[in-house]
Design a protein around this motif. Sequence first.
Motif, PDB file in Angstrom:
ATOM      1  N   SER A  29       0.841  -1.190   0.000  1.00 33.99           N
ATOM      2  CA  SER A  29       0.000   0.000   0.000  1.00 33.99           C
ATOM      3  C   SER A  29       0.880   1.246   0.000  1.00 33.99           C
ATOM      4  CB  SER A  29      -0.897   0.010   1.228  1.00 33.99           C
ATOM      5  OG  SER A  29      -1.557   1.256   1.322  1.00 33.99           O
ATOM      6  N   PRO A  30       0.635   2.170  -0.919  1.00 34.17           N
ATOM      7  CA  PRO A  30       1.423   3.407  -0.930  1.00 34.17           C
ATOM      8  C   PRO A  30       1.061   4.335   0.230  1.00 34.17           C
ATOM      9  CG  PRO A  30      -0.248   3.486  -2.632  1.00 34.17           C
ATOM     10  CD  PRO A  30      -0.296   2.106  -2.029  1.00 34.17           C
ATOM     11  N   ASP A  31       0.032   3.995   1.002  1.00 35.01           N
ATOM     12  CA  ASP A  31      -0.412   4.846   2.108  1.00 35.01           C
ATOM     13  C   ASP A  31       0.392   4.652   3.386  1.00 35.01           C
ATOM     14  OD1 ASP A  31      -2.421   5.873   0.480  1.00 35.01           O
ATOM     15  OD2 ASP A  31      -3.784   4.250   1.011  1.00 35.01           O
ATOM     16  N   ILE A  32       1.245   3.633   3.436  1.00 32.99           N
ATOM     17  CA  ILE A  32       2.022   3.367   4.639  1.00 32.99           C
ATOM     18  C   ILE A  32       3.187   4.346   4.697  1.00 32.99           C
ATOM     19  CG2 ILE A  32       3.424   1.653   5.859  1.00 32.99           C
ATOM     20  CD1 ILE A  32       1.755  -0.490   4.412  1.00 32.99           C
ATOM     21  N   LEU A  54      16.227  -4.731   3.412  1.00 34.27           N
ATOM     22  CA  LEU A  54      15.213  -3.682   3.513  1.00 34.27           C
ATOM     23  C   LEU A  54      13.852  -4.198   3.046  1.00 34.27           C
ATOM     24  CD1 LEU A  54      17.399  -0.773   2.087  1.00 34.27           C
ATOM     25  CD2 LEU A  54      16.715  -1.094   4.473  1.00 34.27           C
ATOM     26  N   HIS A  55      13.720  -5.530   2.932  1.00 34.60           N
ATOM     27  CA  HIS A  55      12.467  -6.073   2.406  1.00 34.60           C
ATOM     28  C   HIS A  55      11.302  -5.754   3.337  1.00 34.60           C
ATOM     29  CE1 HIS A  55      12.732  -9.513   5.169  1.00 34.60           C
ATOM     30  NE2 HIS A  55      11.477  -9.747   4.860  1.00 34.60           N
ATOM     31  N   GLY A  56      10.194  -5.403   2.708  1.00 35.33           N
ATOM     32  CA  GLY A  56       8.979  -5.101   3.449  1.00 35.33           C
ATOM     33  C   GLY A  56       8.979  -3.770   4.178  1.00 35.33           C
ATOM     34  N   ARG A  57      10.055  -3.010   4.084  1.00 41.29           N
ATOM     35  CA  ARG A  57      10.124  -1.716   4.778  1.00 41.29           C
ATOM     36  C   ARG A  57       9.428  -0.649   3.943  1.00 41.29           C
ATOM     37  NH1 ARG A  57      13.270  -2.288   9.453  1.00 41.29           N
ATOM     38  NH2 ARG A  57      11.860  -0.600   9.997  1.00 41.29           N
ATOM     39  N   SER A  58       8.901   0.353   4.600  1.00 37.27           N
ATOM     40  CA  SER A  58       8.322   1.486   3.903  1.00 37.27           C
ATOM     41  C   SER A  58       9.374   2.583   3.817  1.00 37.27           C
ATOM     42  CB  SER A  58       7.078   2.011   4.624  1.00 37.27           C
ATOM     43  OG  SER A  58       6.586   3.149   3.929  1.00 37.27           O
ATOM     44  N   LEU A  59       9.744   2.911   2.593  1.00 32.54           N
ATOM     45  CA  LEU A  59      10.714   3.975   2.328  1.00 32.54           C
ATOM     46  C   LEU A  59      10.007   5.158   1.661  1.00 32.54           C
ATOM     47  CD1 LEU A  59      13.509   1.630   0.895  1.00 32.54           C
ATOM     48  CD2 LEU A  59      13.149   2.324   3.260  1.00 32.54           C
ATOM     49  N   ARG A  60       8.712   5.218   1.872  1.00 33.98           N
ATOM     50  CA  ARG A  60       7.858   6.216   1.241  1.00 33.98           C
ATOM     51  C   ARG A  60       8.375   7.634   1.476  1.00 33.98           C
ATOM     52  NH1 ARG A  60       1.830   6.952   0.368  1.00 33.98           N
ATOM     53  NH2 ARG A  60       1.645   9.203   0.325  1.00 33.98           N
ATOM     54  N   ALA A  77       9.238  -3.811  -0.559  1.00 35.40           N
ATOM     55  CA  ALA A  77       9.480  -2.474  -0.002  1.00 35.40           C
ATOM     56  C   ALA A  77       8.572  -1.449  -0.672  1.00 35.40           C
ATOM     57  CB  ALA A  77      10.941  -2.075  -0.174  1.00 35.40           C
ATOM     58  N   ASN A  78       8.130  -0.472   0.092  1.00 40.62           N
ATOM     59  CA  ASN A  78       7.289   0.605  -0.417  1.00 40.62           C
ATOM     60  C   ASN A  78       8.193   1.777  -0.786  1.00 40.62           C
ATOM     61  OD1 ASN A  78       5.452   2.629  -0.910  1.00 40.62           O
ATOM     62  ND2 ASN A  78       4.522   2.611   1.110  1.00 40.62           N
ATOM     63  N   LEU A  79       8.366   2.011  -2.076  1.00 43.93           N
ATOM     64  CA  LEU A  79       9.207   3.105  -2.557  1.00 43.93           C
ATOM     65  C   LEU A  79       8.367   4.256  -3.127  1.00 43.93           C
ATOM     66  CD1 LEU A  79      11.889   0.881  -4.281  1.00 43.93           C
ATOM     67  CD2 LEU A  79      12.240   2.300  -2.264  1.00 43.93           C
ATOM     68  N   PHE A  80       7.076   4.241  -2.838  1.00 48.80           N
ATOM     69  CA  PHE A  80       6.177   5.255  -3.366  1.00 48.80           C
ATOM     70  C   PHE A  80       6.653   6.645  -2.972  1.00 48.80           C
ATOM     71  CE2 PHE A  80       2.405   7.936  -3.350  1.00 48.80           C
ATOM     72  CZ  PHE A  80       1.855   7.635  -4.592  1.00 48.80           C
TER      73      PHE A  80
END
Length: 89
Positions: A29-32, A54-60, A77-80
Amino acid sequence: MRKSALPPGPVLAIALASSLTAAAAAPVSPDIPADVTVEQVKAALAARPGHADLHGRSLRDLDLSGLDFSGADLAGANLFGAKLAKAKF
């Protein structure tokens, strides 16, 4: 008591592979919001060059410009919105 035709090792391996596949298929989800700082990402990359986890981490929305992610595990990972100018993968 019923015996399995497969020894416990292969059964465990099949169950593990199945759950990993399901986890990898789950949408990110890009909202995290980011759950780490840029400094923490840099420290993880420096501590284990080519093997940072860094798997599963949010780097948003983090500014990760110029960082070298070569060999890093970014699965899920969330790179949004992250700034990745001149970053290496």
